[in-house]
Design a protein around this motif. Structure first.
Motif, short mmCIF file in Angstrom:
data_model
loop_
_atom_site.label_atom_id
_atom_site.label_comp_id
_atom_site.label_asym_id
_atom_site.label_seq_id
_atom_site.Cartn_x
_atom_site.Cartn_y
_atom_site.Cartn_z
N ARG A 1 -13.19 -16.52 30.77
CA ARG A 1 -11.73 -16.36 30.76
C ARG A 1 -11.39 -14.99 30.19
N VAL A 2 -10.73 -14.20 30.99
CA VAL A 2 -10.31 -12.87 30.53
C VAL A 2 -8.81 -12.75 30.73
N SER A 3 -8.08 -12.42 29.69
CA SER A 3 -6.63 -12.22 29.87
C SER A 3 -6.28 -10.79 29.45
N GLU A 4 -5.27 -10.26 30.10
CA GLU A 4 -4.92 -8.87 29.87
C GLU A 4 -3.42 -8.76 29.66
N TYR A 5 -3.02 -8.08 28.61
CA TYR A 5 -1.60 -7.88 28.30
C TYR A 5 -1.32 -6.40 28.10
N GLU A 6 -0.11 -6.00 28.46
CA GLU A 6 0.32 -4.61 28.22
C GLU A 6 1.47 -4.66 27.23
N LEU A 7 1.33 -3.96 26.13
CA LEU A 7 2.41 -3.89 25.14
C LEU A 7 3.08 -2.53 25.24
N LYS A 8 4.41 -2.56 25.42
CA LYS A 8 5.14 -1.28 25.48
C LYS A 8 5.11 -0.62 24.12
N LEU A 9 4.86 0.68 24.10
CA LEU A 9 4.81 1.40 22.83
C LEU A 9 6.14 2.09 22.57
N MET A 10 6.33 2.54 21.35
CA MET A 10 7.60 3.20 20.99
C MET A 10 7.32 4.43 20.15
N ASP A 11 8.31 5.33 20.14
CA ASP A 11 8.20 6.51 19.27
C ASP A 11 8.66 6.13 17.89
N ILE A 12 7.79 6.28 16.92
CA ILE A 12 8.17 5.94 15.55
C ILE A 12 8.06 7.18 14.69
N ASP A 13 9.19 7.55 14.12
CA ASP A 13 9.19 8.71 13.24
C ASP A 13 9.02 8.18 11.82
N GLN A 14 7.80 8.26 11.32
CA GLN A 14 7.53 7.62 10.04
C GLN A 14 7.24 8.66 8.96
N GLU A 15 7.77 8.36 7.76
CA GLU A 15 7.44 9.24 6.63
C GLU A 15 6.04 8.89 6.14
N HIS A 16 5.25 9.91 5.89
CA HIS A 16 3.92 9.69 5.33
C HIS A 16 3.90 10.21 3.90
N LEU A 17 3.32 9.44 3.01
CA LEU A 17 3.17 9.91 1.63
C LEU A 17 1.73 10.39 1.45
N SER A 18 1.57 11.44 0.66
CA SER A 18 0.20 11.85 0.37
C SER A 18 -0.22 11.23 -0.96
N ILE A 19 -1.19 10.35 -0.85
CA ILE A 19 -1.65 9.61 -2.02
C ILE A 19 -2.99 10.18 -2.46
N PRO A 20 -3.04 10.85 -3.61
CA PRO A 20 -4.29 11.48 -4.03
C PRO A 20 -5.29 10.45 -4.53
N GLU A 21 -6.57 10.81 -4.49
CA GLU A 21 -7.59 9.98 -5.13
C GLU A 21 -7.25 9.94 -6.62
N THR A 22 -7.22 8.75 -7.19
CA THR A 22 -6.75 8.61 -8.57
C THR A 22 -7.80 7.93 -9.43
N ASP A 23 -7.99 8.44 -10.63
CA ASP A 23 -8.80 7.72 -11.63
C ASP A 23 -7.86 6.79 -12.38
N TYR A 24 -7.99 5.52 -12.13
CA TYR A 24 -7.06 4.57 -12.76
C TYR A 24 -7.53 4.19 -14.17
N ASP A 25 -6.57 3.84 -15.01
CA ASP A 25 -6.89 3.41 -16.38
C ASP A 25 -7.64 2.08 -16.38
N ALA A 26 -7.29 1.22 -15.43
CA ALA A 26 -7.93 -0.10 -15.38
C ALA A 26 -8.21 -0.50 -13.93
N THR A 27 -9.43 -0.97 -13.70
CA THR A 27 -9.80 -1.47 -12.37
C THR A 27 -10.34 -2.89 -12.54
#
Lengths: 14, 257
Positions: B111-137
């Protein structure tokens, strides 16, 4: 939201 | 041409489930090295970051970097048409990606099924998250973290997390009263998935919204263990590691009294 920080208070936008 | 075939199709369902309550639209960024996603929730308090390595797919092909803008509710509706044991293949034409093709094959390939999902233009804000040395892990069973969030929501909409060398303590104070859960480090060599470990640089005490935390625990089915990383006056990192990558959630702390 009162009493809540936002992520942009900590991280810069790319 | 983009093509990614995942033999464990159920994993994709679980991943979607762990993201869709937090964000409604998101860009899946596809590159030679794999698929990633970074999206903030509407209130800009929480962020989800997902990374899936190319090696986790068989095959994986992505000739050049591009983004798939997806409405996660629509994707979820289509994913419900896939069986839990199905092999799932994602396909898109990277030069004019206006739709995403999803192929679901059952284990016997009858059984093989195939679907097409319409895509959209998304203007998304990206944050730059630095590698962090955390106080507690802190590493702990993911189901335990889920239970604590669920239980303490009975008492309050916020939780204070205190981490010391000897314990991690979750405290809630509300109109009906108070509640707290303390966990001590344990190492169970024969059952590593049940162990609790605390790596501490310095003690931390931070307050967070339980609504967001319990939202993050939708990642529980992805991993037996969850990692909590905390530093004073910094967002909390909650990470669920998988064989093929990770899902990370970031949550800004509440303002202290």
């Amino acid at each position: 939201i009162n009493g809540q920080y936002f992520l942009c208070n900590f991280y810069a936008q790319k | 041409m983009f093509e990614a075939r995942l033999t464990q199709g159920a994993l994709l369902k679980r991943l979607l489930d762990s993201v869709k309550e937090l964000v409604t639209d998101a860009n899946f960024d596809c590159s030679e090295t794999g698929i990633s996603l970074q999206a903030m929730d509407n209130s800009h308090v929480a962020l989800v970051s997902l990374s899936l390595r190319a090696e986790g797919f068989n095959p994986y092909r992505c000739d050049r970097g591009f983004s798939l803008g997806v409405n996660l509710n629509s994707l979820n509706k289509i994913m419900k048409c896939a069986g839990n044991e199905d092999v799932i293949t994602l396909k898109a034409d990277d030069s004019s990606a206006d739709s995403l093709c999803l192929l679901f094959e059952n284990s016997s390939n009858e059984r093989v099924s195939e679907y097409e999902l319409k895509l959209m233009d998304i203007d998304q804000e990206h944050l730059s998250i630095p590698e962090t040395d955390y106080d507690a892990t802190v590493m702990m069973p993911s189901a335990e973290f889920q239970r604590i969030c669920r239980d303490l929501m009975v008492v309050s909409e916020s939780v204070t997390i205190d981490v010391s060398k000897d314990e991690i303590k979750f405290t809630a104070e509300g109109e009906l009263g108070t509640g707290n859960v303390k966990l001590k480090p344990t190492s169970t060599i024969d059952k590593p998935e049940e162990s609790i470990t605390i790596e501490l640089g310095q003690t931390v005490s931070l307050q967070f919204s339980l609504k967001y935390l319990s939202n993050f625990t939708r990642g529980t089915p992805l991993s037996d263990q969850v990692m909590l990383c905390l530093s004073d006056n910094m967002p909390l990192l909650v990470e669920y590691k998988m064989d093929i990558g990770y899902i990370r959630y970031y949550l800004a702390p509440k303002v202290g009294d």
